[in-house]
Design an enzyme around this catalytic site. Structure first.
Site, short mmCIF file in Angstrom:
data_model
loop_
_atom_site.label_atom_id
_atom_site.label_comp_id
_atom_site.label_asym_id
_atom_site.label_seq_id
_atom_site.Cartn_x
_atom_site.Cartn_y
_atom_site.Cartn_z
N ARG A 5 4.15 8.44 0.64
CA ARG A 5 3.20 9.39 0.06
C ARG A 5 3.05 10.63 0.92
NH1 ARG A 5 -1.07 4.69 0.04
NH2 ARG A 5 0.04 4.58 2.01
N LYS A 47 -3.65 -10.63 6.37
CA LYS A 47 -4.94 -10.04 5.98
C LYS A 47 -5.64 -10.98 4.99
CE LYS A 47 -2.03 -6.14 5.27
NZ LYS A 47 -1.51 -5.32 4.19
N HIS A 63 1.49 2.64 -7.22
CA HIS A 63 2.49 1.57 -7.30
C HIS A 63 3.19 1.62 -8.66
CE1 HIS A 63 -0.14 -0.81 -4.28
NE2 HIS A 63 0.96 -0.45 -3.65
N SER A 93 -4.13 1.01 -1.74
CA SER A 93 -4.90 -0.19 -2.10
C SER A 93 -6.13 -0.32 -1.19
CB SER A 93 -4.05 -1.44 -1.95
OG SER A 93 -2.97 -1.40 -2.84
#
Ligand code: PNS
Length: 193
Positions: free
Chosen positions: A92, A43, A19, A130
């Site tokens: 990514r 979440k 990040h 994460s």
């Protein structure tokens, strides 16, 4: 440099080196960059929004055109409220592409004037997420190099409350020349005995 404001939205639970790498790259190409933490995520997060905001603020303090904010509801509505022209997202690997494509096209359908810009973080962070950081940390594994030091520290505090106590005692020992208060009390008690 692109004139105008871009938004980098996400959960950042917790912020990773990937990040941060993306924020630094974004800050170079956008005049202003707002890192926006989603507040109403379904979440159950590991860090509160306030904790994530504090960490991101500390990590980006050196970037003068970056600020941290939080948002609720539709991202495009939030972006419009700030007069943002771009949404910044990181990709990514190919596995990110499908989800990001769907999200970018849905956001375009909702707000055609808002453009999504994708950037790639450094390849050394291409596997860092994460979710994996949380998983490794929760299982007691090392996360050094995957997250900034301040996040590593907060993860340890969160997962091992005794760690914070050890830290406080260590600070006491370092700060007082004669050792810690506990140590002094212990020596005094022994002298009396
Ligand atoms: O870091 P994440 O969890 O991949 O970020 C996802 C995020 C927060 C960017 C996305 O879930 C989002 O924008 N949510 C806000 C609600 C919204 O606008 N949903 C429609 C997106 S197509």
């Amino acid at each position: 440099m692109h004139k105008g404001l871009a938004i980098y939205p996400g959960s950042f639970d917790p912020p990773t080196n990937g990040h941060l790498d993306l924020i630094e790259r974004g800050a170079k190409i956008f005049e202003d960059l707002v890192v926006a933490i989603l507040r109403n995520s379904e979440k159950s997060p590991m860090f509160t929004v306030a904790e994530r905001r504090e960490m991101l603020q500390e990590l980006t303090a050196h970037l003068k055109n970056v600020r941290i904010d939080t948002f609720d509801g539709l991202m495009v509505e939030y972006a419009k409220s700030l007069d943002a022209t771009c949404i910044l997202r990181g990709i990514r690997a190919i596995s990110d592409y499908e989800y990001e494509l769907q999200m970018a096209l849905m956001n375009r359908k909702l707000e055609p004037t808002l453009e999504t810009v994708f950037m790639m973080p450094a390849d050394k962070y291409s596997y860092v997420s994460s979710r994996l950081v949380r998983e490794v940390a929760q299982a007691g594994g090392p996360v050094k190099g995957l997250v900034p030091e301040v996040v590593e520290h907060k993860l340890r505090e969160k997962l091992d409350p005794a760690y914070k106590l050890r830290d406080v005692r260590m600070m006491e020992m370092l700060e007082s020349p004669g050792g810690s208060e506990l140590g002094r009390r212990e020596r005094k008690r022994k002298r009396k005995a």
